[in-house]
Design an enzyme around this catalytic site. Structure first.
Site, short mmCIF file in Angstrom:
data_model
loop_
_atom_site.label_atom_id
_atom_site.label_comp_id
_atom_site.label_asym_id
_atom_site.label_seq_id
_atom_site.Cartn_x
_atom_site.Cartn_y
_atom_site.Cartn_z
N ARG A 121 0.82 -1.24 0.00
CA ARG A 121 0.00 0.00 0.00
C ARG A 121 0.84 1.27 0.00
O ARG A 121 0.41 2.32 0.46
CB ARG A 121 -0.97 0.03 1.17
CG ARG A 121 -1.98 -1.08 1.10
CD ARG A 121 -3.13 -0.89 2.04
NE ARG A 121 -4.02 -2.01 1.91
CZ ARG A 121 -3.84 -3.16 2.56
NH1 ARG A 121 -2.84 -3.30 3.38
NH2 ARG A 121 -4.68 -4.15 2.37
N LYS A 143 3.18 11.70 -10.65
CA LYS A 143 2.35 10.83 -11.49
C LYS A 143 3.15 9.60 -11.84
O LYS A 143 4.24 9.70 -12.42
CB LYS A 143 1.96 11.54 -12.79
CG LYS A 143 0.76 12.44 -12.66
CD LYS A 143 0.28 12.80 -14.06
CE LYS A 143 -0.78 13.85 -14.02
NZ LYS A 143 -1.19 14.25 -15.38
N GLU A 185 10.17 19.16 -24.13
CA GLU A 185 9.47 19.47 -22.86
C GLU A 185 10.02 20.79 -22.29
O GLU A 185 9.28 21.57 -21.70
CB GLU A 185 9.65 18.35 -21.83
CG GLU A 185 9.11 16.99 -22.23
CD GLU A 185 7.59 16.84 -22.09
OE1 GLU A 185 6.90 17.82 -21.72
OE2 GLU A 185 7.10 15.72 -22.35
N LYS A 227 7.44 23.28 -12.95
CA LYS A 227 6.61 22.11 -12.69
C LYS A 227 6.24 22.03 -11.22
O LYS A 227 5.09 21.73 -10.86
CB LYS A 227 7.32 20.82 -13.15
CG LYS A 227 6.47 19.58 -12.89
CD LYS A 227 6.35 18.64 -14.03
CE LYS A 227 5.32 17.55 -13.73
NZ LYS A 227 5.50 16.33 -14.49
N GLU A 237 -4.39 17.54 -10.73
CA GLU A 237 -4.88 17.97 -12.05
C GLU A 237 -6.38 18.20 -12.09
O GLU A 237 -7.10 17.61 -12.88
CB GLU A 237 -4.45 16.98 -13.15
CG GLU A 237 -4.56 17.60 -14.54
CD GLU A 237 -3.87 16.81 -15.64
OE1 GLU A 237 -2.84 16.18 -15.39
OE2 GLU A 237 -4.41 16.84 -16.76
N ARG A 241 -2.87 22.22 -13.48
CA ARG A 241 -1.87 21.24 -13.93
C ARG A 241 -2.08 20.82 -15.38
O ARG A 241 -1.14 20.38 -16.05
CB ARG A 241 -1.87 20.01 -12.99
CG ARG A 241 -0.71 19.08 -13.27
CD ARG A 241 -0.53 18.01 -12.19
NE ARG A 241 0.56 17.11 -12.58
CZ ARG A 241 1.19 16.28 -11.76
NH1 ARG A 241 0.85 16.20 -10.49
NH2 ARG A 241 2.17 15.50 -12.20
N ASN A 245 -0.06 19.78 -20.32
CA ASN A 245 -0.39 18.91 -21.45
C ASN A 245 -0.36 19.64 -22.79
O ASN A 245 -0.82 19.10 -23.79
CB ASN A 245 -1.78 18.29 -21.25
CG ASN A 245 -1.79 17.35 -20.07
OD1 ASN A 245 -0.81 16.66 -19.80
ND2 ASN A 245 -2.89 17.34 -19.34
N HIS A 248 0.15 17.81 -26.05
CA HIS A 248 0.09 16.38 -25.75
C HIS A 248 -1.14 15.68 -26.29
O HIS A 248 -1.15 14.46 -26.40
CB HIS A 248 0.19 16.16 -24.23
CG HIS A 248 1.60 16.27 -23.71
ND1 HIS A 248 2.36 17.41 -23.89
CD2 HIS A 248 2.40 15.39 -23.05
CE1 HIS A 248 3.55 17.22 -23.35
NE2 HIS A 248 3.61 16.01 -22.83
N HIS A 252 0.14 12.55 -27.91
CA HIS A 252 -0.20 11.20 -27.43
C HIS A 252 -0.90 10.39 -28.53
O HIS A 252 -0.66 9.19 -28.67
CB HIS A 252 -1.11 11.25 -26.20
CG HIS A 252 -0.35 11.51 -24.93
ND1 HIS A 252 -0.96 11.97 -23.78
CD2 HIS A 252 0.97 11.36 -24.62
CE1 HIS A 252 -0.05 12.10 -22.83
NE2 HIS A 252 1.13 11.75 -23.32
N HIS A 265 8.53 10.23 -27.35
CA HIS A 265 7.52 11.10 -26.76
C HIS A 265 7.80 12.58 -27.09
O HIS A 265 6.91 13.31 -27.54
CB HIS A 265 7.48 10.88 -25.24
CG HIS A 265 6.55 11.79 -24.52
ND1 HIS A 265 5.17 11.65 -24.61
CD2 HIS A 265 6.77 12.88 -23.73
CE1 HIS A 265 4.60 12.61 -23.89
NE2 HIS A 265 5.55 13.37 -23.34
#
Ligand SMILES: NC(=O)c1ccc[n+]([C@@H]2O[C@H](COP(=O)([O-])OP(=O)(O)OC[C@H]3O[C@@H](n4cnc5c(N)ncnc54)[C@H](O)[C@@H]3O)[C@@H](O)[C@H]2O)c1
Ligand SMILES: [Zn+2]
Length: 360
Positions: A121, A143, A185, A227, A237, A241, A245, A248, A252, A265
């Site tokens: 956990r 993330k 980025e 960031k 998010e 946040r 993206n 993206h 993506h 990427h």
């Protein structure tokens, strides 16, 4: 060395950026009061080069590390590999007080972070990002996750590391194509948040491409600071946040239709950001000259800015974008720019406008 703090109350943590930091990994973990047993998770490529110094540093500080290796590349970000890690951790009796070190690029960071988020956990973890992309982006913000066949990052968690250690020396062994992909980025931060950073990149890009240590340290630190600030205000998010993206949605989509293979990427989001800029000209009043500056900076970094799609590929791209997490109620949402340094998220864009942006 520069230190940037990610401000998240009792889960705040430092990002340390500089040369020669890997040798101090053990000491930094000791100062944080981390537990005795730990697992270094890496991939074959990174492990071959940096396993020894990482383990030596941890051992010298009194830790008893085990080493777990995965194959390199996006294909390794699977639940199967997560399970392999769980079994290794259990076999070597890692406990609640143990910790995981993610030694590698974003793939290793996302996977090892997800292992740390879920094993027993949740146990502590430390990020040692070894790609430029991981240093400025994926290692910061908590993330973590893996891919499903249905799409990228569809399983994951929010789990903040205790420390991020960005050793700039490791970037020297990174293939130049990967390094340039990371610059996509870096440029993104200028576009979404900091016009001064963008202007600095226009000026200092040659120094960055030549690995000038002082320039790299301060540029990476600025990206991490942005960031950290964004994540500090909106960890989960729910709003702000989302600006991270930018580029993206299409990026993506391109990665998905090329089965995570053709484009790195950073390359996919370079094309995505240029397309988002074209859409922004039409929808959010981005001046054409700002849009041209963006395209030119990506080009100077040696990144792709355009793609020719067949009718079938174009259809596939739209399907992939509809599957993306940024979709709600069937509408594809975009982050768009008003000018360099300022963006707005949640923008619904007509398919015809998206198509046009890709044709230009
Ligand atoms: N969690 C987040 O917030 C976040 C943000 C952005 C991207 N990501 C994820 O990051 C991943 C991409 O990360 P990446 O671009 O770092 O790719 P990567 O982890 O696949 O690394 C790229 C390649 O470089 C090799 N490599 C890494 N460091 C090296 C070094 N110092 N020397 C030599 N070779 C080295 C790796 O073995 C790999 O082959 C994607 O899965 C993406 O979804 C996550
Ligand atoms: Zn990205």
């Amino acid at each position: 060395m520069r230190t940037v703090k990610v401000p998240l109350a009792d889960r705040s943590y430092p990002i340390r950026i500089g040369s020669g930091l890997l040798a101090g990994l053990g000491k930094y973990c000791e100062h944080l009061g981390l537990g005795g047993r730990c697992a270094v998770i890496s991939d074959y490529t990174v492990g071959k080069r940096y396993r020894k110094p990482a383990l030596a540093s941890l051992k010298a500080a009194g830790f008893k590390p085990i080493f777990i290796s995965q194959s390199a590349g996006e294909q390794a970000k699977t639940l199967k590999n997560v399970q392999f890690c769980y079994n290794q951790l259990a076999k070597h009796r890692l406990e609640r007080g143990s910790f995981v070190v993610a030694l590698g690029g974003g793939v290793v960071g996302d996977l090892a972070g997800f292992v740390a988020a879920t094993y027993l956990r949740g146990i502590d973890f430390v990020q040692v990002p070894t790609t430029l992309l991981a240093q400025v982006d994926s290692s910061v913000g908590g993330k973590v996750g893996v891919n499903l066949t249905a799409g990228k990052n569809l399983v994951g968690a929010f789990h903040q590391p205790k420390l991020v250690l960005c050793d700039l020396d490791v970037l020297h062994t990174l293939p130049s194509r990967e390094f340039r992909a990371g610059i996509a980025e870096v440029i993104k931060y200028g576009i979404i948040y900091d016009a001064k950073l963008f202007a600095r990149l226009e000026r200092d890009l040659p120094k960055i491409l030549a690995y000038d240590l002082i320039t790299l340290t301060s540029v990476i630190a600025r990206c991490c600071q942005i960031k950290a600030e964004v994540v500090g205000k909106d960890e989960r998010e729910t709003g702000l946040r989302a600006i991270l993206n930018f580029g993206h949605t299409i990026g993506h989509g391109l990665e998905a239709i090329s089965s995570y293979g053709k484009y790195l990427h950073g390359e996919a989001i370079s094309i995505g950001q240029v397309a988002a800029a074209k859409i922004s000209e039409q929808n959010t009043g981005l001046p054409a000259k700002d849009s041209a500056r963006m395209t030119s900076l990506f080009e100077q970094a040696g990144l792709p800015t355009h793609i020719k799609l067949t009718a079938l590929q174009s259809k596939q791209l739209f399907n992939a974008m509809r599957l993306d997490k940024k979709v709600s109620g069937g509408k594809v949402k975009f982050v768009l720019a008003k000018r360099i340094g300022q963006v707005v998220s949640g923008q619904i864009v007509e398919p015809s406008v998206i198509r046009k942006s890709l044709k230009q």
